[in-house]
Design a protein around this motif. Structure first.
Motif, PDB file in Angstrom:
ATOM      1  N   TYR A 193       0.846  -1.209   0.000  1.00 34.50           N
ATOM      2  CA  TYR A 193       0.000   0.000   0.000  1.00 34.50           C
ATOM      3  C   TYR A 193       0.879   1.255   0.000  1.00 34.50           C
ATOM      4  O   TYR A 193       0.679   2.173  -0.783  1.00 34.50           O
ATOM      5  CB  TYR A 193      -0.885   0.031   1.250  1.00 34.50           C
ATOM      6  CG  TYR A 193      -2.113  -0.853   1.175  1.00 34.50           C
ATOM      7  CD1 TYR A 193      -2.641  -1.261  -0.041  1.00 34.50           C
ATOM      8  CD2 TYR A 193      -2.753  -1.268   2.347  1.00 34.50           C
ATOM      9  CE1 TYR A 193      -3.771  -2.066  -0.088  1.00 34.50           C
ATOM     10  CE2 TYR A 193      -3.883  -2.070   2.306  1.00 34.50           C
ATOM     11  CZ  TYR A 193      -4.387  -2.469   1.081  1.00 34.50           C
ATOM     12  OH  TYR A 193      -5.496  -3.251   1.040  1.00 34.50           O
ATOM     13  N   ASN A 210       2.453   2.206  -3.096  1.00 35.24           N
ATOM     14  CA  ASN A 210       1.503   2.706  -4.102  1.00 35.24           C
ATOM     15  C   ASN A 210       0.808   3.987  -3.662  1.00 35.24           C
ATOM     16  O   ASN A 210      -0.212   4.379  -4.221  1.00 35.24           O
ATOM     17  CB  ASN A 210       0.475   1.616  -4.426  1.00 35.24           C
ATOM     18  CG  ASN A 210       1.104   0.552  -5.303  1.00 35.24           C
ATOM     19  OD1 ASN A 210       1.290   0.746  -6.487  1.00 35.24           O
ATOM     20  ND2 ASN A 210       1.496  -0.559  -4.681  1.00 35.24           N
ATOM     21  N   VAL A 246      -0.684   4.687  -0.772  1.00 31.97           N
ATOM     22  CA  VAL A 246      -1.757   4.618   0.235  1.00 31.97           C
ATOM     23  C   VAL A 246      -1.084   4.703   1.593  1.00 31.97           C
ATOM     24  O   VAL A 246      -0.637   3.708   2.151  1.00 31.97           O
ATOM     25  CB  VAL A 246      -2.537   3.289   0.104  1.00 31.97           C
ATOM     26  CG1 VAL A 246      -3.700   3.240   1.070  1.00 31.97           C
ATOM     27  CG2 VAL A 246      -3.013   3.103  -1.320  1.00 31.97           C
ATOM     28  N   ASP A 247      -0.954   5.940   2.095  1.00 30.10           N
ATOM     29  CA  ASP A 247      -0.159   6.097   3.297  1.00 30.10           C
ATOM     30  C   ASP A 247      -0.943   6.618   4.486  1.00 30.10           C
ATOM     31  O   ASP A 247      -0.399   6.904   5.541  1.00 30.10           O
ATOM     32  CB  ASP A 247       1.052   6.988   3.024  1.00 30.10           C
ATOM     33  CG  ASP A 247       0.635   8.314   2.403  1.00 30.10           C
ATOM     34  OD1 ASP A 247      -0.582   8.564   2.331  1.00 30.10           O
ATOM     35  OD2 ASP A 247       1.506   9.078   1.986  1.00 30.10           O
ATOM     36  N   THR A 281     -10.940  11.706  -2.837  1.00 27.36           N
ATOM     37  CA  THR A 281      -9.958  10.911  -2.099  1.00 27.36           C
ATOM     38  C   THR A 281      -9.305  11.703  -0.967  1.00 27.36           C
ATOM     39  O   THR A 281      -8.654  11.123  -0.111  1.00 27.36           O
ATOM     40  CB  THR A 281      -8.856  10.405  -3.056  1.00 27.36           C
ATOM     41  OG1 THR A 281      -8.430  11.493  -3.871  1.00 27.36           O
ATOM     42  CG2 THR A 281      -9.379   9.280  -3.932  1.00 27.36           C
ATOM     43  N   ARG A 310       0.366  14.905   2.738  1.00 24.01           N
ATOM     44  CA  ARG A 310      -0.273  14.077   3.761  1.00 24.01           C
ATOM     45  C   ARG A 310      -0.571  14.874   5.048  1.00 24.01           C
ATOM     46  O   ARG A 310      -1.673  14.831   5.571  1.00 24.01           O
ATOM     47  CB  ARG A 310       0.651  12.900   4.068  1.00 24.01           C
ATOM     48  CG  ARG A 310       0.139  11.962   5.102  1.00 24.01           C
ATOM     49  CD  ARG A 310       1.100  10.789   5.267  1.00 24.01           C
ATOM     50  NE  ARG A 310       0.587   9.830   6.222  1.00 24.01           N
ATOM     51  CZ  ARG A 310       0.823   9.881   7.524  1.00 24.01           C
ATOM     52  NH1 ARG A 310       1.572  10.831   8.018  1.00 24.01           N
ATOM     53  NH2 ARG A 310       0.300   8.968   8.322  1.00 24.01           N
ATOM     54  N   PRO A 362      -3.955  11.859  -4.476  1.00 23.60           N
ATOM     55  CA  PRO A 362      -3.662  10.599  -3.797  1.00 23.60           C
ATOM     56  C   PRO A 362      -2.181  10.229  -3.903  1.00 23.60           C
ATOM     57  O   PRO A 362      -1.604  10.324  -4.988  1.00 23.60           O
ATOM     58  CB  PRO A 362      -4.529   9.572  -4.529  1.00 23.60           C
ATOM     59  CG  PRO A 362      -5.351  10.309  -5.500  1.00 23.60           C
ATOM     60  CD  PRO A 362      -4.976  11.751  -5.511  1.00 23.60           C
ATOM     61  N   GLY A 363      -1.619   9.855  -2.771  1.00 23.61           N
ATOM     62  CA  GLY A 363      -0.214   9.442  -2.761  1.00 23.61           C
ATOM     63  C   GLY A 363       0.750  10.559  -3.151  1.00 23.61           C
ATOM     64  O   GLY A 363       1.884  10.282  -3.523  1.00 23.61           O
TER      65      GLY A 363
END
Ligand code: URA
Length: 285
Positions: A8, A11, A13-14, A115, A139, A181-182
Motif C-alpha cells: 500500500y 503505491n 496509500v499512506d 480521495t 499528507r 492521492p499518494g
C-alpha cells in the motif's frame, strides 16, 4: 499483513482518510448503473416523443435526443470545458473568502475531492500584503486541513522568520486545495478545474506581492513552461484586476529539505521579498 502495508505504502496509500472503509468499486458500479439508467430514460422518452409526434397533428418536436450526451452524473470523472466554466462561474460569484470557501465545499467537479480527507483552503492573515501559494497539500496538510503543516511547514516558518515575518503576516494557500492521492502531481485537467478558485482567492486577498512556492505553482500562476531556477530571483508582473503586482517566486521548502545547498538561493529571494515590501510600504487601509 506487513507485506500488504508495504505494498500500500509503495503505491501511495499512506493514511486512512475516513473511519469507515469505502468500496470504490461499488461506487463506480453505481455510477455506471446511474449513467445507463439516464441513457435508457433518454432513449425511452425519445421513443415516446416520436410516437406522440406521429399520432399528433401538431408540428413535430425535434426527432430524438437519444444521441445527446447522457445526463451528467455526480461521479463524472473527466472534466471538460463546461466543468471548468462552471468552476469559474462559481468562483467568480464569491465576493468574500468565506463565500469562496463555501463554493469550494459545494463544488464536486474535481476528482481529488473524493480521495482527500480535507479541503485545505488557507492559513494566515487575509489582509496580508504577501500571499504565498504552494502547489497542492500533502499528507500532513490533508490530515490537519492547513497548508504547509509538518516538516515542510516548519521550514517555511523559518524562512519567514529569516525576514522577520510569521504566519500572521502572510496569507498561505495552494493552487490545488485537495491532496492528490499518494502525493502524485495533479493532472492538467485537475489544475484547470482548480485554477478559477485560486485566481479568485488571489483577487479577494488582493496582496501587494505574490510568492509562488516551487516550480509547479510558479509555472501555473505565471503560465509559463520555464523552470523555477530560471524564474526565481526576479520579479514577474502578475495581473490583478486593474493593477499589476509583483510575483517573486522562490524554491519550495520541500525541495529545500532535500537540497539543503539550495537554501542560499531561497535566502536571496527572501531578501528581495523583504526589500520589495519595504519599498511598497504598509498596506493602505
Ligand atoms: N506542499 C505544498 O505545495 N503545499 C502544501 O501545503 C504542502 C506541501
Amino acid at each position: 499483513m506487513e507485506a500488504l502495508l508495504e505494498f500500500y505504502a509503495a503505491n501511495g496509500v499512506d493514511c486512512a482518510i475516513d473511519d469507515q472503509p469505502h468500496d470504490r468499486f461499488a461506487e463506480m458500479r453505481d455510477a455506471r448503473a446511474a449513467k445507463m439508467a439516464a441513457m435508457t430514460q433518454n432513449h425511452h422518452s425519445a421513443q415516446n416523443n416520436a410516437q406522440i409526434n406521429q399520432q399528433s397533428s401538431l408540428p413535430r418536436a425535434p426527432a430524438s435526443n437519444a444521441h445527446e450526451a447522457p445526463a451528467r452524473v455526480a461521479t463524472q470523472t473527466v472534466p471538460d470545458a463546461a466543468n471548468v466554466e462552471a468552476a469559474r462561474k462559481l468562483a467568480n460569484a464569491a465576493n468574500t473568502l468565506e463565500d469562496l470557501h463555501a463554493a469550494l465545499e459545494q463544488f464536486d467537479g474535481c476528482n481529488l475531492k473524493r480521495t482527500a480527507k480535507s479541503l485545505v483552503f488557507a492559513d494566515g492573515n487575509p489582509n496580508a500584503q504577501i500571499m504565498l501559494v504552494g502547489d497542492a497539500p500533502g499528507r500532513d496538510e490533508d490530515i490537519e486541513g492547513v497548508p504547509f503543516a509538518g516538516a515542510t511547514g516548519e521550514l517555511l516558518n523559518k524562512m519567514l522568520a529569516a525576514i522577520g515575518l510569521d504566519r500572521t503576516d502572510v496569507y498561505i494557500s495552494n493552487f490545488v486545495p485537495w491532496r492528490p492521492p499518494g502525493n502524485r502531481a495533479p493532472t492538467s485537467q485537475e489544475i484547470e478545474l482548480c485554477r478559477p478558485f485560486i485566481e479568485r482567492q488571489i483577487a479577494l486577498v488582493n496582496p501587494d506581492i505574490l510568492v509562488p512556492l516551487g516550480g509547479d505553482a510558479t509555472k501555473q500562476l505565471l503560465q509559463t513552461t520555464n523552470g523555477i531556477l530560471k524564474l526565481r530571483g526576479k520579479k514577474h508582473p502578475y495581473t490583478l484586476g486593474e493593477r499589476k503586482i509583483d510575483a517573486i517566486a522562490t524554491l519550495h521548502p520541500a525541495y529545500l529539505l532535500r537540497q539543503t545547498a539550495q537554501k542560499r538561493l531561497a535566502w536571496q529571494d527572501l531578501q528581495m521579498l523583504k526589500k520589495r515590501l519595504e519599498e511598497i510600504g504598509p498596506k493602505k487601509a
